[in-house]
Each structure stands twice: as C-alpha cells, then as structure tokens.
Design a protein around this motif. Structure first.
Motif, PDB file in Angstrom:
ATOM      1  N   GLU A  18       0.828  -1.201   0.000  1.00 29.91           N
ATOM      2  CA  GLU A  18       0.000   0.000   0.000  1.00 29.91           C
ATOM      3  C   GLU A  18       0.865   1.256   0.000  1.00 29.91           C
ATOM      4  O   GLU A  18       0.587   2.228  -0.725  1.00 29.91           O
ATOM      5  CB  GLU A  18      -0.932  -0.020   1.216  1.00 29.91           C
ATOM      6  CG  GLU A  18      -1.919   1.132   1.252  1.00 29.91           C
ATOM      7  CD  GLU A  18      -2.912   1.014   2.398  1.00 29.91           C
ATOM      8  OE1 GLU A  18      -3.523   2.051   2.745  1.00 29.91           O
ATOM      9  OE2 GLU A  18      -3.079  -0.104   2.941  1.00 29.91           O
ATOM     10  N   LEU A  19       1.930   1.255   0.806  1.00 27.64           N
ATOM     11  CA  LEU A  19       2.832   2.401   0.848  1.00 27.64           C
ATOM     12  C   LEU A  19       3.519   2.594  -0.503  1.00 27.64           C
ATOM     13  O   LEU A  19       3.616   3.725  -1.003  1.00 27.64           O
ATOM     14  CB  LEU A  19       3.881   2.204   1.948  1.00 27.64           C
ATOM     15  CG  LEU A  19       4.952   3.291   2.060  1.00 27.64           C
ATOM     16  CD1 LEU A  19       4.336   4.638   2.403  1.00 27.64           C
ATOM     17  CD2 LEU A  19       6.004   2.906   3.105  1.00 27.64           C
ATOM     18  N   TYR A  20       3.984   1.514  -1.087  1.00 26.78           N
ATOM     19  CA  TYR A  20       4.640   1.575  -2.398  1.00 26.78           C
ATOM     20  C   TYR A  20       3.709   2.174  -3.444  1.00 26.78           C
ATOM     21  O   TYR A  20       4.096   3.099  -4.186  1.00 26.78           O
ATOM     22  CB  TYR A  20       5.082   0.176  -2.812  1.00 26.78           C
ATOM     23  CG  TYR A  20       5.378   0.038  -4.277  1.00 26.78           C
ATOM     24  CD1 TYR A  20       6.566   0.518  -4.827  1.00 26.78           C
ATOM     25  CD2 TYR A  20       4.443  -0.559  -5.139  1.00 26.78           C
ATOM     26  CE1 TYR A  20       6.824   0.410  -6.189  1.00 26.78           C
ATOM     27  CE2 TYR A  20       4.702  -0.681  -6.494  1.00 26.78           C
ATOM     28  CZ  TYR A  20       5.884  -0.196  -7.014  1.00 26.78           C
ATOM     29  OH  TYR A  20       6.141  -0.300  -8.363  1.00 26.78           O
ATOM     30  N   ASN A  21       2.486   1.691  -3.531  1.00 30.68           N
ATOM     31  CA  ASN A  21       1.533   2.192  -4.526  1.00 30.68           C
ATOM     32  C   ASN A  21       1.238   3.677  -4.312  1.00 30.68           C
ATOM     33  O   ASN A  21       1.100   4.444  -5.269  1.00 30.68           O
ATOM     34  CB  ASN A  21       0.230   1.393  -4.457  1.00 30.68           C
ATOM     35  CG  ASN A  21       0.394  -0.024  -4.970  1.00 30.68           C
ATOM     36  OD1 ASN A  21       1.230  -0.282  -5.842  1.00 30.68           O
ATOM     37  ND2 ASN A  21      -0.390  -0.935  -4.441  1.00 30.68           N
ATOM     38  N   TRP A  22       1.166   4.084  -3.067  1.00 32.88           N
ATOM     39  CA  TRP A  22       0.892   5.483  -2.741  1.00 32.88           C
ATOM     40  C   TRP A  22       2.059   6.375  -3.184  1.00 32.88           C
ATOM     41  O   TRP A  22       1.860   7.431  -3.791  1.00 32.88           O
ATOM     42  CB  TRP A  22       0.651   5.596  -1.242  1.00 32.88           C
ATOM     43  CG  TRP A  22      -0.036   6.854  -0.803  1.00 32.88           C
ATOM     44  CD1 TRP A  22      -0.362   7.931  -1.582  1.00 32.88           C
ATOM     45  CD2 TRP A  22      -0.486   7.160   0.517  1.00 32.88           C
ATOM     46  NE1 TRP A  22      -0.980   8.895  -0.824  1.00 32.88           N
ATOM     47  CE2 TRP A  22      -1.081   8.454   0.463  1.00 32.88           C
ATOM     48  CE3 TRP A  22      -0.454   6.474   1.727  1.00 32.88           C
ATOM     49  CZ2 TRP A  22      -1.619   9.078   1.582  1.00 32.88           C
ATOM     50  CZ3 TRP A  22      -0.998   7.096   2.837  1.00 32.88           C
ATOM     51  CH2 TRP A  22      -1.580   8.368   2.787  1.00 32.88           C
ATOM     52  N   ILE A  23       3.286   5.930  -2.883  1.00 30.90           N
ATOM     53  CA  ILE A  23       4.464   6.709  -3.273  1.00 30.90           C
ATOM     54  C   ILE A  23       4.566   6.807  -4.790  1.00 30.90           C
ATOM     55  O   ILE A  23       4.804   7.891  -5.350  1.00 30.90           O
ATOM     56  CB  ILE A  23       5.749   6.083  -2.690  1.00 30.90           C
ATOM     57  CG1 ILE A  23       5.768   6.208  -1.166  1.00 30.90           C
ATOM     58  CG2 ILE A  23       6.992   6.744  -3.289  1.00 30.90           C
ATOM     59  CD1 ILE A  23       6.911   5.466  -0.502  1.00 30.90           C
ATOM     60  N   VAL A  24       4.396   5.697  -5.496  1.00 32.77           N
ATOM     61  CA  VAL A  24       4.482   5.690  -6.960  1.00 32.77           C
ATOM     62  C   VAL A  24       3.432   6.613  -7.566  1.00 32.77           C
ATOM     63  O   VAL A  24       3.697   7.339  -8.539  1.00 32.77           O
ATOM     64  CB  VAL A  24       4.335   4.258  -7.497  1.00 32.77           C
ATOM     65  CG1 VAL A  24       4.181   4.264  -9.017  1.00 32.77           C
ATOM     66  CG2 VAL A  24       5.543   3.417  -7.104  1.00 32.77           C
ATOM     67  N   SER A  25       2.239   6.610  -6.992  1.00 32.84           N
ATOM     68  CA  SER A  25       1.178   7.496  -7.476  1.00 32.84           C
ATOM     69  C   SER A  25       1.595   8.962  -7.360  1.00 32.84           C
ATOM     70  O   SER A  25       1.395   9.759  -8.292  1.00 32.84           O
ATOM     71  CB  SER A  25      -0.109   7.247  -6.686  1.00 32.84           C
ATOM     72  OG  SER A  25      -1.113   8.171  -7.054  1.00 32.84           O
ATOM     73  N   VAL A  26       2.202   9.323  -6.222  1.00 37.41           N
ATOM     74  CA  VAL A  26       2.669  10.698  -6.019  1.00 37.41           C
ATOM     75  C   VAL A  26       3.800  11.025  -6.995  1.00 37.41           C
ATOM     76  O   VAL A  26       3.841  12.117  -7.581  1.00 37.41           O
ATOM     77  CB  VAL A  26       3.119  10.910  -4.563  1.00 37.41           C
ATOM     78  CG1 VAL A  26       3.786  12.273  -4.388  1.00 37.41           C
ATOM     79  CG2 VAL A  26       1.943  10.769  -3.610  1.00 37.41           C
ATOM     80  N   MET A  27       4.728  10.096  -7.196  1.00 35.81           N
ATOM     81  CA  MET A  27       5.854  10.321  -8.098  1.00 35.81           C
ATOM     82  C   MET A  27       5.369  10.528  -9.533  1.00 35.81           C
ATOM     83  O   MET A  27       5.826  11.454 -10.234  1.00 35.81           O
ATOM     84  CB  MET A  27       6.816   9.129  -8.051  1.00 35.81           C
ATOM     85  CG  MET A  27       7.498   8.888  -6.707  1.00 35.81           C
ATOM     86  SD  MET A  27       8.578  10.219  -6.143  1.00 35.81           S
ATOM     87  CE  MET A  27       7.522  10.965  -4.898  1.00 35.81           C
ATOM     88  N   GLN A  28       4.451   9.699  -9.962  1.00 36.21           N
ATOM     89  CA  GLN A  28       3.972   9.787 -11.337  1.00 36.21           C
ATOM     90  C   GLN A  28       3.133  11.037 -11.580  1.00 36.21           C
ATOM     91  O   GLN A  28       3.249  11.672 -12.631  1.00 36.21           O
ATOM     92  CB  GLN A  28       3.168   8.528 -11.671  1.00 36.21           C
ATOM     93  CG  GLN A  28       4.018   7.274 -11.756  1.00 36.21           C
ATOM     94  CD  GLN A  28       3.206   6.022 -12.007  1.00 36.21           C
ATOM     95  OE1 GLN A  28       1.981   6.019 -11.890  1.00 36.21           O
ATOM     96  NE2 GLN A  28       3.884   4.931 -12.368  1.00 36.21           N
TER      97      GLN A  28
END
Length: 319
Positions: A18-28
């Motif tokens: 969940e943390l990974y998906n959240w970070i990637v969403s912010v990065m993208q």
C-alpha cells in the motif's frame, strides 16, 4: 535523479504494498524521477519477500536486507550510502507518514534552498501518556541543549539535500538527532514543515517508552561530541591539569606546614593523620587519569579506522 525515498522498516509486511503504490502514485502525478530504497532491518515476517517482488516489477525499487536487527540509525546509514537522488526523503513504513507531503518537501529543498526540512506532527494520533507527553519533554530538552529550534526531532518524515546525507555519519541511535549532526557539520539552513500524522493502520509500534530514556542519553552524548568530540584533551586534559594542580598545592601546603612546625619545635602529627593528605593524593591520581584519558582519546581519534557497523544479508535492485 530528483528523489530518493529511503524507508527503514521492521516487520511491516501488511503496509508495504500500500505504501509503495501510494508513493508511486505521487511520483507519477508530479513527473518525478525517483528511486525507493527499502532497508529491511532484520524482519522476521514476509517483508523481504514483498520488497523483492516490488523490485522485480519496478527497477526504481531497491532493497537492502540486514542479517539481523541493527536499529533505525544503521538502516538509514545504509540507505544514505545507496541514495542517488538530488533530494533524499526519509519516511517510516507504517503508513503514519503521508507521501502526499513529498512534493512540498522537495520544493522547500530545491526552490527555497534549505539543507534540511524536518516534519512536525503537530496533531498526533498516539497515546498521550506513553508517546505525546514524553515526546514533548524530549523535544524541549533537545531544543535547549542543541540550539536547533525544531518542534519534533522524532518525526521520520524529513527531506535532505544530497550533500547533507553524504557528509554526516548516522550511528548508534542518533537518527533522532540528524538535524543536530547536520548543524554540527556546517549545514545551517534547517527548518521544519507541519505534516499530517496518521493513525497506525496495521500492526503495532516497534518503539516503547524506553526510546525516550535512550533519547536523553543520546542527547548527552551528542552534546559532548559536538563540544569535545574533536578535541577530548580540551576537556579531560584541562580537568586533569586543574585537579592535579590543586592536589599538588594541597600536598605542598602539608609538607611546608610540617617543616615549619619541626623547625619551631611545635607539636606535629603524622602526615597520614592529616585528612588533607588523602584529599591531595586522590586529586593528583584522578587528575593524572583524566589527563591520560584525554591523551588516549586524541591518539584514538588520529588512528581510528572505519569498521562495518552492520552485516547486509541480501540486496535487490542494487547494481
């Protein structure tokens, strides 16, 4: 590369994806070039399996697995060595730090030219008795002692300019005092940003009330090291010389007093019956020991060699 996200963790298998998906969403959404570095500090659950899986699907994900639990400071040290970004963001893996804060932290480093921005969890979702109150006392003592005016030294969400993390040494349990280490290294542009704190969603905290006792002890250590770490002789040598001087003066006074009484035929007592004899002896012995401690400290500083502080078991995504 714009950003390195450094995440130390211990047994956080439930929150990692969940943390990974959240970070990637912010990065993208912000079109950042990035890397995510997970440091598994000796987890006994499936955390490393998840990190390896994420790394195999996304080359921007890197993982470091310690052979056993060495502590958060050592995990950050390993992550800082690997980080390639111009700005480094540290955050905890328990979802209590909000990745949505990252763009603003990045702008404060890149556009406002701060060296370090520390998160401030003004509104917390922790126990008042076991966390909030001890944290307030701890932070007040840290501000007073270090001179760094931050409200929340313990917040894991921080942003650093690259040259900051490459020029400080995070060791022992000093992760709480990275802003102080940075200040001592000459990085003076340090500020804070109020950030959102979220209640823990999975698992339980890995830190108990004892971390505040350790924190106060570390605070004393870092104060001492910032004042005398480079020149231990300035403290121990000065104390030693001062104590030896007073001891020698007391011994001289005893000797001269005895000679005076002998010369004039006055009643005299044995030197060993005079309490000042033992006081002067103790002062000279302790003074000599302090001086030698300072001298040995100087020799150790000049000859010390860097030693490995942790043993890495595995890595993933790291060339």
């Amino acid at each position: 590369m714009q950003l390195s996200i450094v995440i130390p963790l211990l047994n956080e298998e439930e929150s990692l994806t969940e943390l990974y998906n959240w970070i990637v969403s912010v990065m993208q959404s912000n079109s950042y070039s990035y890397e995510i570095i997970f440091i598994d500090d000796g987890s006994t659950d499936h955390s490393w399996k998840i990190i390896s899986s994420l790394s195999s699907t996304n080359p921007a994900v890197k993982g470091i697995k310690f052979n056993r639990n060495y502590g958060k400071s050592q995990a950050l040290h390993a992550g800082f060595l690997e980080a390639k970004g111009d700005v480094i963001i540290t955050m905890d893996a328990d979802l209590q730090d909000n990745p949505e804060e990252i763009p603003e932290l990045y702008k404060m480093i890149e556009e406002q030219h701060f060296d370090l921005v520390s998160g401030w969890k003004k509104k917390r979702y922790d126990s008042v008795l076991t966390k909030n109150l001890p944290s307030k006392l701890f932070n007040a003592a840290a501000r007073k002692t270090s001179g760094v005016k931050l409200h929340d030294f313990n917040c894991g969400l921080k942003a650093y300019r690259r040259n900051v993390i490459k020029n400080i040494d995070v060791y022992g349990e000093m992760h709480r005092y990275i802003p102080v280490l940075a200040k001592n290294a000459g990085f003076s542009k340090i500020t804070e940003k109020e950030v959102k704190h979220q209640a823990r969603k999975y698992g339980k905290t890995k830190f108990g009330i004892e971390r505040f006792l350790n924190g106060f002890l570390d605070l004393i250590s870092i104060w001492f090291l910032s004042k005398f770490g480079k020149r231990p002789m300035h403290l121990f040598g000065a104390l030693g010389v001062l104590m030896f001087f007073f001891g020698f003066m007391a011994a001289s006074w005893i000797g001269l007093s005895k000679l005076y009484k002998m010369y004039h035929g006055l009643p005299n007592i044995l030197v060993t019956q005079n309490p000042w004899f033992y006081i002067s002896l103790i002062l000279m012995v302790i003074g000599t020991q302090f001086f030698l401690a300072g001298f040995l400290g100087e020799l150790i500083l000049r000859s010390k060699r860097e030693k490995d502080r942790y043993l890495i078991n595995k890595t993933t995504g790291i060339s």
